[in-house]
Write a protein that holds these residues in place. Structure first.
Motif, PDB file in Angstrom:
ATOM      1  N   ASP A  82       8.936  -0.991  -4.658  1.00  0.00           N
ATOM      2  CA  ASP A  82       8.318  -0.327  -5.810  1.00  0.00           C
ATOM      3  C   ASP A  82       9.370   0.242  -6.754  1.00  0.00           C
ATOM      4  O   ASP A  82       9.207   0.212  -7.974  1.00  0.00           O
ATOM      5  CB  ASP A  82       7.404   0.812  -5.329  1.00  0.00           C
ATOM      6  N   LYS A  93       0.810  -1.213   0.000  1.00  0.00           N
ATOM      7  CA  LYS A  93       0.000   0.000   0.000  1.00  0.00           C
ATOM      8  C   LYS A  93       0.845   1.266   0.000  1.00  0.00           C
ATOM      9  O   LYS A  93       0.350   2.342  -0.344  1.00  0.00           O
ATOM     10  CB  LYS A  93      -0.912   0.023   1.221  1.00  0.00           C
ATOM     11  N   HIS A  94       2.097   1.165   0.414  1.00  0.00           N
ATOM     12  CA  HIS A  94       2.914   2.352   0.619  1.00  0.00           C
ATOM     13  C   HIS A  94       4.188   2.292  -0.224  1.00  0.00           C
ATOM     14  O   HIS A  94       4.658   1.220  -0.587  1.00  0.00           O
ATOM     15  CB  HIS A  94       3.265   2.490   2.094  1.00  0.00           C
ATOM     16  N   LEU A  95       4.733   3.440  -0.513  1.00  0.00           N
ATOM     17  CA  LEU A  95       5.910   3.563  -1.369  1.00  0.00           C
ATOM     18  C   LEU A  95       7.157   3.024  -0.670  1.00  0.00           C
ATOM     19  O   LEU A  95       7.507   3.460   0.428  1.00  0.00           O
ATOM     20  CB  LEU A  95       6.140   5.032  -1.734  1.00  0.00           C
ATOM     21  N   ARG A 136       9.423   8.986  -9.312  1.00  0.00           N
ATOM     22  CA  ARG A 136       8.163   9.502  -9.864  1.00  0.00           C
ATOM     23  C   ARG A 136       7.788   8.822 -11.169  1.00  0.00           C
ATOM     24  O   ARG A 136       6.606   8.683 -11.489  1.00  0.00           O
ATOM     25  CB  ARG A 136       8.273  11.013 -10.046  1.00  0.00           C
ATOM     26  N   SER A 137       8.797   8.363 -11.898  1.00  0.00           N
ATOM     27  CA  SER A 137       8.541   7.667 -13.154  1.00  0.00           C
ATOM     28  C   SER A 137       8.069   6.238 -12.923  1.00  0.00           C
ATOM     29  O   SER A 137       7.163   5.754 -13.612  1.00  0.00           O
ATOM     30  CB  SER A 137       9.811   7.659 -14.004  1.00  0.00           C
ATOM     31  N   ALA A 145       6.930   4.807  -9.900  1.00  0.00           N
ATOM     32  CA  ALA A 145       5.847   4.587  -8.934  1.00  0.00           C
ATOM     33  C   ALA A 145       4.984   5.825  -8.779  1.00  0.00           C
ATOM     34  O   ALA A 145       4.793   6.329  -7.679  1.00  0.00           O
ATOM     35  CB  ALA A 145       6.427   4.167  -7.586  1.00  0.00           C
ATOM     36  N   PRO A 146       4.452   6.332  -9.893  1.00  0.00           N
ATOM     37  CA  PRO A 146       3.695   7.592  -9.830  1.00  0.00           C
ATOM     38  C   PRO A 146       2.454   7.529  -8.941  1.00  0.00           C
ATOM     39  O   PRO A 146       2.067   8.542  -8.342  1.00  0.00           O
ATOM     40  CB  PRO A 146       3.314   7.843 -11.304  1.00  0.00           C
ATOM     41  N   ASP A 147       1.843   6.349  -8.850  1.00  0.00           N
ATOM     42  CA  ASP A 147       0.624   6.230  -8.063  1.00  0.00           C
ATOM     43  C   ASP A 147       0.871   6.163  -6.563  1.00  0.00           C
ATOM     44  O   ASP A 147      -0.075   6.304  -5.777  1.00  0.00           O
ATOM     45  CB  ASP A 147      -0.147   4.988  -8.493  1.00  0.00           C
ATOM     46  N   LYS A 148       2.158   5.931  -6.183  1.00  0.00           N
ATOM     47  CA  LYS A 148       2.440   5.784  -4.755  1.00  0.00           C
ATOM     48  C   LYS A 148       3.215   6.957  -4.154  1.00  0.00           C
ATOM     49  O   LYS A 148       3.430   6.996  -2.950  1.00  0.00           O
ATOM     50  CB  LYS A 148       3.232   4.495  -4.514  1.00  0.00           C
ATOM     51  N   ALA A 160       1.213  12.733  -2.104  1.00  0.00           N
ATOM     52  CA  ALA A 160       0.823  14.030  -2.682  1.00  0.00           C
ATOM     53  C   ALA A 160       1.475  15.173  -1.919  1.00  0.00           C
ATOM     54  O   ALA A 160       1.700  15.075  -0.715  1.00  0.00           O
ATOM     55  CB  ALA A 160      -0.685  14.171  -2.623  1.00  0.00           C
TER      56      ALA A 160
END
Length: 234
Positions: free
Chosen positions: A147, A4-6, A225-226, A228-231, A234
């Motif tokens: 990730d 669930k987490h980066l 960021r490339s 694992a953009p979804d994790k 914000a």
């Protein structure tokens, strides 16, 4: 390992900048930071303080089980405590640097600390939304399902200059040569039990030889960021 987490795993040779760059990246991402190399240094310091023979593999493994180690994982102020005593400065001394390979190459110690590292990665990621963990074996043994997995490297010359500036405040020729043993010998020793010079399959190579510190941090963040953009928090 939490899905669930980066989780970002960063490996690399001595002096590649993996500690300072990983810490800055974790701070920029707003997640936790784990310096696994400090754990080997803490065990080394503990054994030296307790008078434990570093060549006695069983005794050092037992000390690894017994050490009252606490890792502070806030990238703004990471810390290492043993028995309530803050030892961040103690584990960076030449005394420890010259001896840590004896612990890091102990095949009885490595699985003990690797499991502790897995537990801490999961704990920190859950608590903060993610973690940047750096050190030997992170990308291949400790967190192969991270990730993002990065091998941060640099030329020997660049690594010697950086470590010389860190230890001596400058990179004059005599200072660089005084640093060579810590960099080259330790890499040679550690490579007998860990592969950190070549990127394994699925591991992204980031060469910082010609990058300054800020550029190195940006390069690592670009990969995160490339991949694992979804994790990315914000």
């Amino acid at each position: 390992m939490s899905s669930k987490h980066l989780v970002v795993a960063v490996d690399g040779p001595s002096g590649s900048g993996k500690s300072s760059v990983s810490r800055a990246a974790a701070k920029a991402l707003g997640v936790g930071y784990l310096d696994t190399g400090a754990m080997y240094r803490a065990v080394t310091w503990w054994c030296l303080e307790e008078g434990i023979d570093l060549t006695d593999q069983e005794a050092v493994a037992q000390a690894t089980r017994d050490i009252p180690l606490e890792m502070g994982t806030d990238p703004a102020s990471p810390s290492v405590h043993v028995g309530g005593r803050e030892i961040e400065d103690d584990i960076r001394t030449t005394r420890v640097s010259e001896a840590v390979s004896k612990v890091a190459t102990n095949t009885l110690v490595r699985p003990l600390l690797q499991q502790l590292q897995r537990d801490l990665i999961d704990q920190v990621a859950t608590e903060t939304g993610g973690v940047v963990a750096e050190g030997r074996d992170i990308t291949t043994v400790v967190a192969p399902d991270a990730d993002v997995r990065i091998l941060l490297t640099a030329s020997v010359e660049a690594r010697l200059r950086r470590r010389s500036k860190e230890l001596h405040g400058h990179a004059a020729e005599h200072a660089v040569e005084a640093t060579r043993d810590q960099i080259v010998r330790r890499d040679a020793d550690d490579s007998t039990v860990s592969d950190f010079m070549e990127a394994a399959e699925g591991v992204t190579l980031v060469d910082t030889s010609d990058l300054d510190f800020e550029q190195s941090v940006d390069a690592l963040l670009d990969v995160v960021r490339s991949e694992a953009p979804d994790k990315v928090p914000a």
